[in-house]
Write a protein that holds these residues in place. Structure first.
Motif, mmCIF file in Angstrom:
data_model
loop_
_atom_site.group_PDB
_atom_site.id
_atom_site.type_symbol
_atom_site.label_atom_id
_atom_site.label_comp_id
_atom_site.label_asym_id
_atom_site.label_seq_id
_atom_site.Cartn_x
_atom_site.Cartn_y
_atom_site.Cartn_z
ATOM 1 N N SER A 8 0.820 -1.221 0.000
ATOM 2 C CA SER A 8 0.000 0.000 0.000
ATOM 3 C C SER A 8 0.850 1.266 0.000
ATOM 4 C CB SER A 8 -0.938 0.003 1.210
ATOM 5 O OG SER A 8 -0.200 0.089 2.423
ATOM 6 N N LEU A 9 2.139 1.135 0.321
ATOM 7 C CA LEU A 9 3.030 2.295 0.376
ATOM 8 C C LEU A 9 3.820 2.499 -0.907
ATOM 9 C CD1 LEU A 9 4.527 1.724 3.960
ATOM 10 C CD2 LEU A 9 2.674 3.290 3.324
ATOM 11 N N MET A 10 3.766 1.507 -1.810
ATOM 12 C CA MET A 10 4.618 1.549 -2.991
ATOM 13 C C MET A 10 3.809 1.787 -4.265
ATOM 14 S SD MET A 10 7.185 -1.596 -1.984
ATOM 15 C CE MET A 10 8.183 -1.386 -3.457
ATOM 16 N N ALA A 11 4.351 2.633 -5.143
ATOM 17 C CA ALA A 11 3.635 3.006 -6.369
ATOM 18 C C ALA A 11 3.370 1.801 -7.257
ATOM 19 C CB ALA A 11 4.432 4.055 -7.132
ATOM 20 N N ARG A 12 4.303 0.839 -7.282
ATOM 21 C CA ARG A 12 4.166 -0.327 -8.160
ATOM 22 C C ARG A 12 3.078 -1.281 -7.691
ATOM 23 N NH1 ARG A 12 6.711 -5.521 -8.585
ATOM 24 N NH2 ARG A 12 7.774 -5.144 -6.602
ATOM 25 N N THR A 13 2.774 -1.272 -6.388
ATOM 26 C CA THR A 13 1.925 -2.330 -5.827
ATOM 27 C C THR A 13 0.689 -1.842 -5.071
ATOM 28 O OG1 THR A 13 3.332 -2.354 -3.847
ATOM 29 C CG2 THR A 13 3.874 -3.925 -5.604
ATOM 30 N N GLU B 86 13.952 2.178 -5.919
ATOM 31 C CA GLU B 86 14.706 2.373 -4.677
ATOM 32 C C GLU B 86 13.957 3.258 -3.680
ATOM 33 O OE1 GLU B 86 17.215 4.722 -2.019
ATOM 34 O OE2 GLU B 86 16.501 5.479 -3.953
ATOM 35 N N LYS B 87 13.359 4.339 -4.140
ATOM 36 C CA LYS B 87 12.646 5.246 -3.239
ATOM 37 C C LYS B 87 11.426 4.581 -2.616
ATOM 38 C CE LYS B 87 14.165 9.500 -5.509
ATOM 39 N NZ LYS B 87 13.756 10.726 -6.260
ATOM 40 N N ASP B 88 10.750 3.740 -3.391
ATOM 41 C CA ASP B 88 9.597 3.010 -2.869
ATOM 42 C C ASP B 88 10.013 2.074 -1.735
ATOM 43 O OD1 ASP B 88 7.583 4.125 -4.284
ATOM 44 O OD2 ASP B 88 7.332 2.495 -5.715
ATOM 45 N N TYR B 89 11.097 1.327 -1.962
ATOM 46 C CA TYR B 89 11.564 0.406 -0.927
ATOM 47 C C TYR B 89 12.044 1.156 0.314
ATOM 48 C CZ TYR B 89 11.229 -3.626 -4.033
ATOM 49 O OH TYR B 89 10.752 -4.628 -4.843
ATOM 50 N N ALA B 90 12.680 2.295 0.111
ATOM 51 C CA ALA B 90 13.116 3.106 1.251
ATOM 52 C C ALA B 90 11.907 3.596 2.049
ATOM 53 C CB ALA B 90 13.953 4.286 0.761
ATOM 54 N N LYS B 91 10.870 4.030 1.344
ATOM 55 C CA LYS B 91 9.651 4.505 1.999
ATOM 56 C C LYS B 91 8.991 3.404 2.810
ATOM 57 C CE LYS B 91 5.151 6.592 0.909
ATOM 58 N NZ LYS B 91 4.259 7.052 -0.201
ATOM 59 N N ALA B 92 9.011 2.193 2.271
ATOM 60 C CA ALA B 92 8.395 1.055 2.956
ATOM 61 C C ALA B 92 9.324 0.418 3.985
ATOM 62 C CB ALA B 92 7.973 0.005 1.930
ATOM 63 N N GLU B 93 10.553 0.940 4.102
ATOM 64 C CA GLU B 93 11.545 0.458 5.058
ATOM 65 C C GLU B 93 11.903 -1.013 4.836
ATOM 66 O OE1 GLU B 93 10.076 1.371 8.949
ATOM 67 O OE2 GLU B 93 10.562 3.504 8.758
ATOM 68 N N ASN C 174 -2.085 -0.814 -5.884
ATOM 69 C CA ASN C 174 -3.383 -1.208 -6.445
ATOM 70 C C ASN C 174 -3.652 -2.704 -6.349
ATOM 71 O OD1 ASN C 174 -5.148 0.831 -7.285
ATOM 72 N ND2 ASN C 174 -3.797 1.374 -8.996
ATOM 73 N N ARG C 175 -2.766 -3.467 -5.725
ATOM 74 C CA ARG C 175 -3.001 -4.896 -5.581
ATOM 75 C C ARG C 175 -4.267 -5.139 -4.757
ATOM 76 N NH1 ARG C 175 3.119 -7.409 -4.544
ATOM 77 N NH2 ARG C 175 3.742 -7.384 -6.759
ATOM 78 N N PRO C 176 -4.997 -6.200 -5.052
ATOM 79 C CA PRO C 176 -6.318 -6.407 -4.444
ATOM 80 C C PRO C 176 -6.353 -6.372 -2.922
ATOM 81 C CG PRO C 176 -6.019 -7.905 -6.277
ATOM 82 C CD PRO C 176 -4.710 -7.223 -6.082
ATOM 83 N N VAL C 177 -5.398 -7.006 -2.252
ATOM 84 C CA VAL C 177 -5.413 -7.009 -0.783
ATOM 85 C C VAL C 177 -4.979 -5.648 -0.259
ATOM 86 C CG1 VAL C 177 -4.569 -8.122 1.316
ATOM 87 C CG2 VAL C 177 -4.946 -9.492 -0.744
ATOM 88 N N ALA C 178 -3.956 -5.070 -0.848
ATOM 89 C CA ALA C 178 -3.490 -3.747 -0.422
ATOM 90 C C ALA C 178 -4.578 -2.692 -0.609
ATOM 91 C CB ALA C 178 -2.239 -3.364 -1.216
ATOM 92 N N LYS C 179 -5.364 -2.830 -1.663
ATOM 93 C CA LYS C 179 -6.421 -1.870 -1.971
ATOM 94 C C LYS C 179 -7.685 -2.135 -1.157
ATOM 95 C CE LYS C 179 -7.394 1.618 -4.813
ATOM 96 N NZ LYS C 179 -6.582 2.850 -4.841
ATOM 97 N N GLY C 180 -7.775 -3.305 -0.523
ATOM 98 C CA GLY C 180 -8.956 -3.633 0.271
ATOM 99 C C GLY C 180 -10.065 -4.303 -0.505
ATOM 100 N N LYS C 181 -9.794 -4.689 -1.752
ATOM 101 C CA LYS C 181 -10.819 -5.360 -2.544
ATOM 102 C C LYS C 181 -11.035 -6.792 -2.065
ATOM 103 C CE LYS C 181 -9.962 -2.764 -6.822
ATOM 104 N NZ LYS C 181 -9.560 -2.872 -8.254
ATOM 105 N N VAL C 182 -9.969 -7.421 -1.607
ATOM 106 C CA VAL C 182 -10.045 -8.779 -1.068
ATOM 107 C C VAL C 182 -9.465 -8.750 0.343
ATOM 108 C CG1 VAL C 182 -9.347 -11.188 -1.331
ATOM 109 C CG2 VAL C 182 -9.782 -9.783 -3.365
#
Length: 300
Positions: A80-85, A199-206, A87-95
């Motif tokens: 949910s913190l990363m631009a690439r992911t 790299e910035k996404d992974y840094a943001k997500a620690e 929108n994934r169903p669990v991260a987005k709350g769809k499932v």
């Protein structure tokens, strides 16, 4: 109606079969199945038993898909913190995580039973072990524990050629382990190229991916060195008489392409080079295994 019930109803209303299909990471699974199929074909000089082919591919595919779904659940907060992911169903709350885990258990159980009943127990247990390695050891622990996560955890993703081989023969052969070694060596430069781009996404997500902990330049050097190692490993099937001239020519051209991107990434990178390297690496592995297949069936 309680807020929890309303939220649950909303999740059910939003989720579609496409969301469940997306959680299985179909493109990744198809690449894994290609390597498994090549493992099956290289294990025999004759045609593969149709029962082994169908149920072997089904079982390996379902258990690989189950591992992918568990990955979605374990990583949904990070996703949910990363631009690439995000929108994934669990991260987005769809499932919901619970529904996703039930889905993972069902398809995983079907896959295991298919392998156990119609293929052999060795393949069933090895495939289950690769699921545990990826979904539990890598995703739940290694990914958050060490920048070498993808190196150690890559063994689980490298297993499908061995699984295909054992499905046909019922035993473990050195040639099958060589195929595993190719995928295992390919995984770090493949994934680190993506990690550089994100790299910035992974840094943001620690998440302690190598570009975050050791810097982008160091990671570029690692990509280059692992690509050199990959070229050497890819020569082994020809050197041990596992494959012939078609493979030697095809793998040499593919390795030259990978080296080009790795060198460019290290010394003359643009904004798109890391992602270009990542994309080429996928074609590299896919075509490499197709070439292995062609070499096996086309006499020279």
């Amino acid at each position: 109606m309680s807020e929890q019930a309303i939220a649950s109803k909303s999740i059910r209303a939003q989720a579609t079969w496409r969301d469940y299909y997306e959680m299985t990471k179909p493109r990744v699974v198809m690449l894994l199945l290609l390597t498994a199929l090549v493992g099956m074909c290289l294990a025999t000089e004759t045609w593969i038993d149709p029962q082994v082919l169908v149920f072997g591919m089904l079982g390996i595919g379902l258990l690989s898909s189950s591992a992918a779904v568990i990955n979605h659940v374990v990583d949904h907060k990070i996703d949910s913190l990363m631009a690439r992911t995000f929108n994934r169903p669990v991260a987005k709350g769809k499932v919901s995580p619970k529904r996703a885990l039930v889905f993972a258990f069902v398809i995983g159980a079907i896959g295991f039973v298919a392998l156990a009943l119609f293929v052999n127990m060795l393949t069933a247990w090895l495939t289950l072990a690769s699921l545990v390695g990826y979904a539990v050891i890598y995703t739940s622990y290694l990914k958050r524990a060490t920048p070498q996560n993808i190196v150690i955890g890559g063994l689980a993703g490298a297993a499908p050629p061995l699984l295909g081989w054992t499905a046909v023969t019922g035993d473990i052969h050195a040639y099958a382990l060589l195929l595993v070694l190719i995928v295992f060596t390919w995984t770090p430069p493949h994934f680190w190229a993506l990690a550089i781009h994100r790299e910035k996404d992974y840094a943001k997500a620690e998440i302690p991916m190598l570009p975050v902990t050791h810097g982008v330049e160091f990671t570029k050097t690692c990509v280059l060195l692992y690509t050199v190692l990959l070229c050497l490993v890819c020569a082994l099937p020809y050197l041990v008489d596992m494959s012939g001239l078609i493979y030697l020519i095809g793998s040499s051209l593919l390795n030259a392409g990978f080296m080009y991107y790795a060198i460019k990434l290290k010394y003359k990178a643009t904004e798109t080079t890391a992602m270009d390297t990542f994309k080429f690496s996928i074609y590299h592995l896919m075509i490499l295994f197709v070439v292995l297949l062609a070499d096996h069936y086309i006499p020279l």
